[in-house]
Write a protein that holds these residues in place. Structure first.
Motif, PDB file in Angstrom:
ATOM      1  N   UNK A 292      18.372 -48.768  55.647  1.00 33.90           N
ATOM      2  CA  UNK A 292      17.833 -47.434  55.476  1.00 33.90           C
ATOM      3  C   UNK A 292      18.060 -46.884  54.074  1.00 33.90           C
ATOM      4  N   UNK A 293      17.584 -45.654  53.869  1.00 38.52           N
ATOM      5  CA  UNK A 293      17.575 -45.059  52.540  1.00 38.52           C
ATOM      6  C   UNK A 293      18.899 -44.427  52.132  1.00 38.52           C
ATOM      7  N   UNK A 294      19.758 -44.070  53.096  1.00 41.63           N
ATOM      8  CA  UNK A 294      20.946 -43.278  52.768  1.00 41.63           C
ATOM      9  C   UNK A 294      21.806 -43.960  51.703  1.00 41.63           C
ATOM     10  N   UNK A 295      22.150 -45.221  51.931  1.00 46.26           N
ATOM     11  CA  UNK A 295      23.006 -45.932  50.986  1.00 46.26           C
ATOM     12  C   UNK A 295      22.294 -46.151  49.660  1.00 46.26           C
ATOM     13  N   UNK A 296      20.988 -46.387  49.706  1.00 44.87           N
ATOM     14  CA  UNK A 296      20.218 -46.584  48.473  1.00 44.87           C
ATOM     15  C   UNK A 296      20.248 -45.315  47.627  1.00 44.87           C
ATOM     16  N   UNK A 297      20.090 -44.165  48.270  1.00 42.95           N
ATOM     17  CA  UNK A 297      20.113 -42.891  47.539  1.00 42.95           C
ATOM     18  C   UNK A 297      21.482 -42.665  46.907  1.00 42.95           C
ATOM     19  N   UNK A 298      22.538 -42.929  47.675  1.00 40.08           N
ATOM     20  CA  UNK A 298      23.895 -42.749  47.145  1.00 40.08           C
ATOM     21  C   UNK A 298      24.115 -43.654  45.935  1.00 40.08           C
ATOM     22  N   UNK A 299      23.733 -44.922  46.052  1.00 45.04           N
ATOM     23  CA  UNK A 299      23.918 -45.856  44.934  1.00 45.04           C
ATOM     24  C   UNK A 299      23.077 -45.442  43.730  1.00 45.04           C
ATOM     25  N   UNK A 300      21.853 -44.973  43.973  1.00 40.97           N
ATOM     26  CA  UNK A 300      20.985 -44.547  42.872  1.00 40.97           C
ATOM     27  C   UNK A 300      21.574 -43.354  42.136  1.00 40.97           C
ATOM     28  N   UNK A 301      22.195 -42.443  42.878  1.00 39.40           N
ATOM     29  CA  UNK A 301      22.845 -41.292  42.239  1.00 39.40           C
ATOM     30  C   UNK A 301      23.978 -41.764  41.329  1.00 39.40           C
ATOM     31  N   UNK A 302      24.741 -42.745  41.796  1.00 42.85           N
ATOM     32  CA  UNK A 302      25.828 -43.265  40.971  1.00 42.85           C
ATOM     33  C   UNK A 302      25.291 -43.956  39.719  1.00 42.85           C
ATOM     34  N   UNK A 303      24.208 -44.721  39.869  1.00 42.33           N
ATOM     35  CA  UNK A 303      23.617 -45.377  38.700  1.00 42.33           C
ATOM     36  C   UNK A 303      23.127 -44.332  37.702  1.00 42.33           C
ATOM     37  N   UNK A 304      22.439 -43.301  38.200  1.00 44.98           N
ATOM     38  CA  UNK A 304      21.970 -42.233  37.315  1.00 44.98           C
ATOM     39  C   UNK A 304      23.146 -41.542  36.628  1.00 44.98           C
ATOM     40  N   UNK A 305      24.244 -41.395  37.353  1.00 45.15           N
ATOM     41  CA  UNK A 305      25.428 -40.737  36.784  1.00 45.15           C
ATOM     42  C   UNK A 305      25.959 -41.497  35.565  1.00 45.15           C
TER      43      UNK A 305
END
Length: 723
Positions: free
Chosen positions: A235-248
């Motif tokens: 699902x998307x939840x973990x992908x969104x969390x990881x993407x936020x960290x990458x953007x950070x």
């Protein structure tokens, strides 16, 4: 892919109505244990055998490397990730398959995008082949500029287009390969092959100014593939969390307060993230060894049908008692959940049998699903395997594995005792009975087959005897195969092949989520946000350990709502544990505390993955099911505070102290269970329930004074209820 179930065993128990009923349910559960996900392909013919062969080869490769032919660590982990990506894209579509939909016609724009993706990925694959040939056959290094132009940029553009194509024009049939997914699999091969070839140099130049542009592009392609496969499988939840960290990692210079950092360029960041500081760090280290080992062990138990014996024996021993099928679910789900590594997966595997049987004796669908979810989730905290949690904790903390296992024994037993109390009290309140004895297997006949327990006995004995974990898992696997020769389901070459095939399929989700968790861990290590977050935690807690633990509980649960247990614990341990330990909490206590709440997020609303899996099987409302499973597993939210206040619960102290704490803790969780269920020697009114809650909570601290207060309140309430 579906496999025809072998006929139910006929020689294991007497041929009567009882045996027939249980065997029919068991056979059905065997078939339903791995229901097809909405986007899982179902191949036939040569496609079936091709995928089965690749899956079996993937599993066999791991077993051989772990036991016979050791491989360099980076190379092994890269093959683990890359092979998982290849199989994942071939098996799982980009979107759910429509019922009966089979229209595969494509628009000209779709064909054009697919063609561009193919040209980029094939160019990258050919370039990698040239790099290998040039370096290993001709002995000539490849110029970095050429590698970037011919390999890196085309590969990344092709990968991005193939992913985009799957989102916009998803395939609509389960039974054939999707060209875009084949391209993504080839992209995984190209990216992995490049990283394997340059692994020795990458270990020196990763994250440094001397990193090559091609290193970055290979890592970018790998990160995109990992996130896309995680989206398909988890699902998307973990992908969104990881993407936020990458953007950070890139936006740090423009962020305020503790979140600010100097920022990193793409070459340094991506070359760093695809190392053992990130994607190849602890989560993948565990996934590529212990997790796959025990998932394959679970596949062996399923294939040989040895696992069914555990369930049948539980039915024979407890099925006739009030609420019997629910009590069977506690035993069977706890045992299997300890091994297979995912709470939701365990719900599906054992719930296919236990949930229908619970509904037969009068449990509401919602309650049946809740009991199964709570029991299956508890398997993740049950020693000696703890769903691979003990191994991850040992890897992260450096604490000896056996020390973690010993410490977790009493808390895990308390949890399952509390779930048993919940089930038994609910059965009393609803005046339930068990299944008729004539509809259950004969206990004496099953006891004559007690040798089928030998895989578990061998596993536990070998672990406590000091053998390596890998050797223990392999011995248990071999034992399962050998004891199957004494049953109608003797494991031969075909069954062995099926077990290897099934094991790979079961582990793919864990490979994807562990790799994604590694991205998050890498960002935390690179930016230092973990230490800064710990500093803020210390400031907010104002030197209060209990307040810091409360914050740790909240963060662990929130992270766990979007991730499987292994990923949630790995991330929470990186962010929260250092701050809690700096306040003086013992490392073992801090990590077990965080791990327990990461596990229990699977039954915590509003996103309770294990509860949702149970509700799908039971046909109940997911939200109501998650609320009830939270109530049933309530003790798990109390037990971590118990072992914080009373280290003797972790077997740290004298035996009289341990006995005292364990005994009063059992009484405490019983009183809490009575308060939740509203039953204490009969129906309990709100005042009595409030008193029971107070008495149960009084016994958390483990001190003589608070225990005496709790016991006094309980005794008074007992006398009132008797009257």
């Amino acid at each position: 892919m579906t496999h025809p179930a072998a006929p139910p065993p006929r020689a294991e128990v007497p041929r009567d109505r009882a045996t027939s009923l249980i065997e029919e349910e068991t056979a059905r559960a065997h078939v339903d244990a791995e229901p097809a996900a909405d986007n899982l392909r179902d191949f036939t013919g040569y496609r079936h055998w091709l995928i089965a062969g690749l899956c079996a080869g993937y599993t066999l490769f791991h077993l051989l490397v772990m036991n016979l032919y050791p491989l360099e660590t980076w190379t092994y982990r890269l093959i683990h990730v890359g092979g998982g990506l290849l199989l994942g894209f071939l098996l799982y579509g980009a979107a759910s398959f429509g019922e009966g939909a089979s229209d595969t016609r494509r628009s000209p724009l779709s064909v054009a995008v697919l063609g561009l993706a193919a040209s980029g990925i094939i160019s990258g694959l050919v370039s990698v082949a040239a790099i290998w040939i040039g370096a290993r056959v001709m002995g000539e290094p490849i110029p970095p500029g050429w590698a970037m132009r011919a390999f890196g940029i085309p590969l990344c553009l092709g990968t991005a287009l193939a992913i985009l194509h799957g989102w916009i024009w998803p395939d609509r049939t389960r039974h054939s390969f999707e060209p875009g997914d084949i391209l993504l699999g080839l992209a995984a091969v190209a990216s992995t092959a490049y990283l394997i070839h340059f692994a020795p140099q990458l270990q020196l130049r990763a994250g440094m100014p001397m990193a090559l542009p091609a290193d970055m592009w290979a890592a970018v392609a790998g990160v995109m593939l990992i996130l896309e496969l995680t989206r398909r499988l988890a699902g998307l939840a973990l992908v969104i969390i990881a993407s936020i960290f990458v953007a950070y990692a890139f936006l740090g210079p423009w962020l305020p307060g503790i979140f600010t950092h100097r920022g990193y360029d793409a070459k340094r960041f991506f070359s760093y993230i695809y190392t053992d500081n990130g994607i190849l760090s602890a989560p993948i280290a565990i996934s590529s060894t212990y997790i796959i080992l025990f998932v394959v062990f679970a596949a062996f138990l399923q294939t040989t049908r040895v696992g069914e014996y555990f369930v049948k024996l539980a039915f024979a021993a407890a099925g006739h008692r009030r609420g019997g099928p629910a009590k069977v679910a506690i035993f069977a789900s706890g045992l299997m959940g300890m091994i297979n590594g995912t709470s939701a997966g365990n719900v599906v595997a054992t719930g296919a049998l236990t949930i229908p049987m619970m509904k037969r004796v009068g449990y509401r669908p919602q309650t049946a699903a809740s009991v199964e979810a709570a029991a299956s989730t508890g398997g993740q905290i049950m020693p000696p395997i703890m769903g691979a949690g003990a191994f991850i904790m040992a890897e992260i903390t450096g604490i000896a594995y056996m020390e973690i296992v010993y410490a977790a024994i009493i808390p895990a037993i308390l949890y399952f005792i509390s779930v048993y109390f919940m089930v038994d009290l609910a059965a009393q309140r609803l005046n339930m009975t068990g299944l008729p004895r004539n509809e259950l297997p004969k206990l004496d006949a099953l006891l004559r087959q007690i040798y089928l327990f030998s895989p578990i006995v061998v596993l536990i004995y070998a672990l406590f005897a000091g053998y390596s974990v890998i050797r223990c898992g392999t011995l248990a696997m071999a034992t399962a195969a050998v004891v199957s020769w004494l049953t109608p389901h003797k494991m031969g070459p075909r069954q062995f092949f099926h077990a290897l095939d099934n094991g790979a399929r079961m582990v793919l989700q864990l490979v994807a989520v562990c790799a994604t968790a590694g991205i998050i861990v890498g960002v935390i290590a690179l930016t230092g946000i973990g230490s800064r977050f710990s500093t803020v935690l210390l400031a907010l807690a104002d030197q209060s350990q209990i307040l810091a633990l409360f914050f740790a509980m909240v963060v662990s649960i929130i992270l766990g709502m979007g991730m499987p247990t292994t990923a949630a614990y790995a991330v929470a341990a990186s962010v929260i544990a250092p701050g809690v330990i700096n306040l003086g909490v013992q490392p073992l206590v801090a990590h077990l505390f965080i791990f327990y709440f990461a596990v229990m997020s699977a039954i915590t609303p509003p996103v309770a993955l294990a509860s949702y899996a149970g509700s799908a099987l039971a046909g109940s409302d997911p939200v109501k099911t998650s609320m009830e499973s939270f109530r049933i597993g309530l003790a798990a939210f109390v037990v971590p505070y118990m072992f914080f206040f009373s280290p003797a619960m972790l077997l740290q102290g004298s035996w009289p102290e341990i006995a005292h704490v364990a005994t009063t803790a059992v009484i405490g969780v019983y009183l809490l269970s009575c308060a939740v269920q509203g039953w204490f020697m009969g129906r309990a009114n709100p005042a009595v329930r409030a008193g029971l809650l107070l008495a149960g909570l009084s016994m958390i601290a483990g001190g003589w004074i608070t225990d005496s207060i709790g016991l006094a309140i309980a005794a008074l309430l007992y006398l009132l209820q008797r009257r």
